[in-house]
Design an enzyme around this catalytic site. Sequence first.
Site, PDB file in Angstrom:
ATOM      1  N   VAL A  98      28.010 -51.358 124.959  1.00 17.44           N
ATOM      2  CA  VAL A  98      29.290 -51.956 125.369  1.00 17.44           C
ATOM      3  C   VAL A  98      29.729 -53.029 124.371  1.00 17.44           C
ATOM      4  O   VAL A  98      30.711 -53.716 124.605  1.00 17.44           O
ATOM      5  CB  VAL A  98      29.151 -52.561 126.787  1.00 17.44           C
ATOM      6  CG1 VAL A  98      28.851 -51.473 127.805  1.00 17.44           C
ATOM      7  CG2 VAL A  98      28.100 -53.665 126.832  1.00 17.44           C
ATOM      8  N   HIS A 114      29.671 -46.368 128.966  1.00 17.51           N
ATOM      9  CA  HIS A 114      29.362 -47.430 129.935  1.00 17.51           C
ATOM     10  C   HIS A 114      30.350 -48.590 129.861  1.00 17.51           C
ATOM     11  O   HIS A 114      30.093 -49.682 130.378  1.00 17.51           O
ATOM     12  CB  HIS A 114      27.914 -47.911 129.729  1.00 17.51           C
ATOM     13  CG  HIS A 114      26.919 -46.835 130.002  1.00 17.51           C
ATOM     14  ND1 HIS A 114      25.608 -46.906 129.594  1.00 17.51           N
ATOM     15  CD2 HIS A 114      27.031 -45.648 130.652  1.00 17.51           C
ATOM     16  CE1 HIS A 114      24.969 -45.807 129.966  1.00 17.51           C
ATOM     17  NE2 HIS A 114      25.806 -45.030 130.611  1.00 17.51           N
ATOM     18  N   SER A 194      16.052 -45.465 124.674  1.00 20.71           N
ATOM     19  CA  SER A 194      14.776 -45.191 125.351  1.00 20.71           C
ATOM     20  C   SER A 194      14.896 -43.974 126.257  1.00 20.71           C
ATOM     21  O   SER A 194      13.906 -43.491 126.792  1.00 20.71           O
ATOM     22  CB  SER A 194      14.369 -46.408 126.182  1.00 20.71           C
ATOM     23  OG  SER A 194      15.411 -46.712 127.111  1.00 20.71           O
TER      24      SER A 194
HETATM   25  C1  LIG Z   1      17.231 -47.158 135.420  1.00 20.28           C
HETATM   26  C2  LIG Z   1      17.634 -45.693 135.592  1.00 20.28           C
HETATM   27  C3  LIG Z   1      16.490 -44.851 136.078  1.00 20.28           C
HETATM   28  N1  LIG Z   1      18.757 -45.648 136.550  1.00 20.28           N
HETATM   29  C4  LIG Z   1      19.748 -44.762 136.356  1.00 20.28           C
HETATM   30  O1  LIG Z   1      19.758 -43.931 135.463  1.00 20.28           O
HETATM   31  C5  LIG Z   1      20.887 -44.915 137.322  1.00 20.28           C
HETATM   32  C6  LIG Z   1      20.604 -44.181 138.664  1.00 20.28           C
HETATM   33  C7  LIG Z   1      20.417 -42.759 138.512  1.00 20.28           C
HETATM   34  C8  LIG Z   1      21.412 -41.858 138.408  1.00 20.28           C
HETATM   35  N2  LIG Z   1      20.859 -40.618 138.242  1.00 20.28           N
HETATM   36  C9  LIG Z   1      19.526 -40.728 138.246  1.00 20.28           C
HETATM   37  C10 LIG Z   1      18.535 -39.745 138.095  1.00 20.28           C
HETATM   38  C11 LIG Z   1      17.227 -40.146 138.108  1.00 20.28           C
HETATM   39  C12 LIG Z   1      16.930 -41.518 138.272  1.00 20.28           C
HETATM   40  C13 LIG Z   1      17.925 -42.488 138.410  1.00 20.28           C
HETATM   41  C14 LIG Z   1      19.221 -42.076 138.394  1.00 20.28           C
HETATM   42  N3  LIG Z   1      22.112 -44.414 136.695  1.00 20.28           N
HETATM   43  C15 LIG Z   1      23.277 -44.953 137.150  1.00 20.28           C
HETATM   44  O2  LIG Z   1      23.366 -45.759 138.043  1.00 20.28           O
HETATM   45  C16 LIG Z   1      24.535 -44.431 136.451  1.00 20.28           C
HETATM   46  C17 LIG Z   1      25.190 -45.571 135.627  1.00 20.28           C
HETATM   47  C18 LIG Z   1      24.358 -45.893 134.458  1.00 20.28           C
HETATM   48  C19 LIG Z   1      25.071 -46.906 133.556  1.00 20.28           C
HETATM   49  C20 LIG Z   1      24.634 -48.308 133.865  1.00 20.28           C
HETATM   50  N4  LIG Z   1      25.184 -49.235 132.865  1.00 20.28           N
HETATM   51  C21 LIG Z   1      24.616 -49.530 131.720  1.00 20.28           C
HETATM   52  N5  LIG Z   1      25.191 -50.352 130.806  1.00 20.28           N
HETATM   53  C22 LIG Z   1      26.386 -51.094 131.189  1.00 20.28           C
HETATM   54  C23 LIG Z   1      25.961 -52.375 131.791  1.00 20.28           C
HETATM   55  C24 LIG Z   1      25.629 -53.393 130.747  1.00 20.28           C
HETATM   56  O3  LIG Z   1      25.381 -53.020 129.594  1.00 20.28           O
HETATM   57  O4  LIG Z   1      25.641 -54.563 131.129  1.00 20.28           O
HETATM   58  S1  LIG Z   1      23.082 -48.801 131.324  1.00 20.28           S
HETATM   59  C25 LIG Z   1      22.434 -49.764 130.039  1.00 20.28           C
HETATM   60  O5  LIG Z   1      21.030 -49.577 130.081  1.00 20.28           O
HETATM   61  C26 LIG Z   1      20.648 -48.600 129.135  1.00 20.28           C
HETATM   62  C27 LIG Z   1      19.670 -49.211 128.183  1.00 20.28           C
HETATM   63  O6  LIG Z   1      19.072 -48.167 127.502  1.00 20.28           O
HETATM   64  P1  LIG Z   1      19.078 -48.130 125.867  1.00 20.28           P
HETATM   65  O7  LIG Z   1      20.450 -48.322 125.358  1.00 20.28           O
HETATM   66  O8  LIG Z   1      18.346 -46.903 125.523  1.00 20.28           O
HETATM   67  O9  LIG Z   1      18.284 -49.452 125.462  1.00 20.28           O
HETATM   68  P2  LIG Z   1      16.728 -49.784 125.637  1.00 20.28           P
HETATM   69  O10 LIG Z   1      16.604 -51.225 125.337  1.00 20.28           O
HETATM   70  O11 LIG Z   1      16.202 -49.244 126.931  1.00 20.28           O
HETATM   71  O12 LIG Z   1      16.006 -48.923 124.474  1.00 20.28           O
HETATM   72  C28 LIG Z   1      16.302 -49.235 123.134  1.00 20.28           C
HETATM   73  C29 LIG Z   1      15.451 -48.292 122.285  1.00 20.28           C
HETATM   74  O13 LIG Z   1      15.792 -48.534 120.911  1.00 20.28           O
HETATM   75  C30 LIG Z   1      14.615 -48.596 120.149  1.00 20.28           C
HETATM   76  N6  LIG Z   1      14.914 -49.486 119.012  1.00 20.28           N
HETATM   77  C31 LIG Z   1      14.850 -50.851 118.961  1.00 20.28           C
HETATM   78  N7  LIG Z   1      15.261 -51.278 117.714  1.00 20.28           N
HETATM   79  C32 LIG Z   1      15.605 -50.147 117.018  1.00 20.28           C
HETATM   80  C33 LIG Z   1      16.099 -49.907 115.705  1.00 20.28           C
HETATM   81  N8  LIG Z   1      16.333 -50.910 114.847  1.00 20.28           N
HETATM   82  N9  LIG Z   1      16.345 -48.629 115.321  1.00 20.28           N
HETATM   83  C34 LIG Z   1      16.097 -47.581 116.174  1.00 20.28           C
HETATM   84  N10 LIG Z   1      15.625 -47.745 117.450  1.00 20.28           N
HETATM   85  C35 LIG Z   1      15.399 -49.004 117.858  1.00 20.28           C
HETATM   86  C36 LIG Z   1      13.527 -49.117 121.064  1.00 20.28           C
HETATM   87  O14 LIG Z   1      12.292 -48.617 120.630  1.00 20.28           O
HETATM   88  C37 LIG Z   1      13.944 -48.517 122.429  1.00 20.28           C
HETATM   89  O15 LIG Z   1      13.307 -47.253 122.642  1.00 20.28           O
HETATM   90  C38 LIG Z   1      21.886 -48.172 128.397  1.00 20.28           C
HETATM   91  O16 LIG Z   1      22.384 -47.009 129.002  1.00 20.28           O
HETATM   92  C39 LIG Z   1      22.828 -49.348 128.646  1.00 20.28           C
HETATM   93  O17 LIG Z   1      24.178 -48.993 128.548  1.00 20.28           O
HETATM   94  N11 LIG Z   1      25.506 -44.079 137.458  1.00 20.28           N
HETATM   95  C40 LIG Z   1      25.347 -42.954 138.170  1.00 20.28           C
HETATM   96  O18 LIG Z   1      24.423 -42.188 137.989  1.00 20.28           O
HETATM   97  O19 LIG Z   1      26.321 -42.789 139.133  1.00 20.28           O
HETATM   98  C41 LIG Z   1      26.077 -41.724 140.052  1.00 20.28           C
HETATM   99  C42 LIG Z   1      25.195 -42.301 141.077  1.00 20.28           C
HETATM  100  C43 LIG Z   1      25.726 -43.278 141.884  1.00 20.28           C
HETATM  101  C44 LIG Z   1      24.911 -43.777 142.890  1.00 20.28           C
HETATM  102  C45 LIG Z   1      23.565 -43.374 143.017  1.00 20.28           C
HETATM  103  C46 LIG Z   1      23.073 -42.396 142.172  1.00 20.28           C
HETATM  104  C47 LIG Z   1      23.894 -41.849 141.185  1.00 20.28           C
END
Ligand SMILES: CC(C)NC(=O)[C@H](Cc1c[nH]c2ccccc12)NC(=O)[C@H](CCCC/N=C(/NCCC(=O)O)S[C@H]1O[C@H](COP(=O)(O)OP(=O)(O)OC[C@H]2O[C@@H](n3cnc4c(N)ncnc43)[C@H](O)[C@@H]2O)[C@@H](O)[C@H]1O)NC(=O)OCc1ccccc1
Length: 245
Positions: A98, A114, A194
């Site tokens: 974002v 998002h 991730s």
């Molecule tokens: C925690 C997770 C299990 N929960 C979900 O997925 C939920 C629920 C869910 C839905 N379906 C499912 C199915 C199974 C289980 C759970 C669910 N999903 C939702 O709620 C979605 C909405 C999801 C969006 C939420 N908003 C965000 N962001 C905005 C906010 C804000 O930013 O403030 S999500 C937010 O977190 C996520 C973070 O993940 P990453 O970006 O991957 O970042 P992370 O730090 O985790 O990883 C970084 C990686 O980079 C690597 N890295 C680091 N440095 C480098 C580098 N230099 N180079 C390369 N790689 C690098 C690291 O090694 C690491 O691996 C991103 O998506 C980010 O946008 N909506 C929804 O499904 O609606 C319908 C619904 C409705 C009701 C009930 C059920 C379903």
Amino acid sequence: METLLLDSKTWLLVLTGAGVSAESGVPTFRGLNGLWEGQPVESVASPEGFAKDPLRVWRFYSQRRAGAAEVSPNPGHTALVEWERHLGDRFLLATQNVDGLHRRAGSQRVVEMHGNLFTTRCSNVDCKRAPFPDTTVYPDGTVPGCKDCGSLLRPHIVWFGEYLDPADLERIQGFAQRAVSSGGRLVFLAAGTSGVVYPASGMVDQVRAMGGETWLVNLETTESALRFKHFIQGKSGEVLPKLGR
Ligand SMILES: CC(C)NC(=O)[C@H](Cc1c[nH]c2ccccc12)NC(=O)[C@H](CCCC/N=C(/NCCC(=O)O)S[C@H]1O[C@H](COP(=O)(O)OP(=O)(O)OC[C@H]2O[C@@H](n3cnc4c(N)ncnc43)[C@H](O)[C@@H]2O)[C@@H](O)[C@H]1O)NC(=O)OCc1ccccc1
């Protein structure tokens, strides 16, 4: 290092996550151990969190606005701009970020799945006021109100438990279908993610089911890495500029 062929038959769908902005100085979610002020980010970035404590939610987003305004795109962002210039309409970038850095780098064909930190909207779903650009870093202790209906304003961000904009999902699925129906070579590249959050983390499975190629560029190996045919471990700012040929 394996390289990614970007020829005249290639249709490239890219998904980025917080890792792509890490080298610009934007903290990743995992980098924060998924916490903010000791609480799970999901508890702040959620409608429940906003209903319970809107002050705290605006403190979270105002701090991130201030942080994102201080940083600049990195070579990982720039490499994607180059690929878009090369592939044109056979390129689409879907980001979970974002922070707005892809657009600031010059990317055009971008789906901000998002939302965007620098857009605000009224929290009252019946209010007619459309989402509007807003770079304001609201002082701690303030929650902005809607000038049209007086309700609280909120960041135009997709929170946990909220549905993504169906138009965004259709745009992504439509791109993949056009790639396949045109007889082209559909390639999905995820970078700096991730692969935990749905529906974004389900895209690799959808592309594989369509017979597409799947690539992951990530600093750490992840559970989701097993779902990709090609995995390149490294920093996106160093790998992406060398990956495309
Ligand atoms: C925690 C997770 C299990 N929960 C979900 O997925 C939920 C629920 C869910 C839905 N379906 C499912 C199915 C199974 C289980 C759970 C669910 N999903 C939702 O709620 C979605 C909405 C999801 C969006 C939420 N908003 C965000 N962001 C905005 C906010 C804000 O930013 O403030 S999500 C937010 O977190 C996520 C973070 O993940 P990453 O970006 O991957 O970042 P992370 O730090 O985790 O990883 C970084 C990686 O980079 C690597 N890295 C680091 N440095 C480098 C580098 N230099 N180079 C390369 N790689 C690098 C690291 O090694 C690491 O691996 C991103 O998506 C980010 O946008 N909506 C929804 O499904 O609606 C319908 C619904 C409705 C009701 C009930 C059920 C379903």
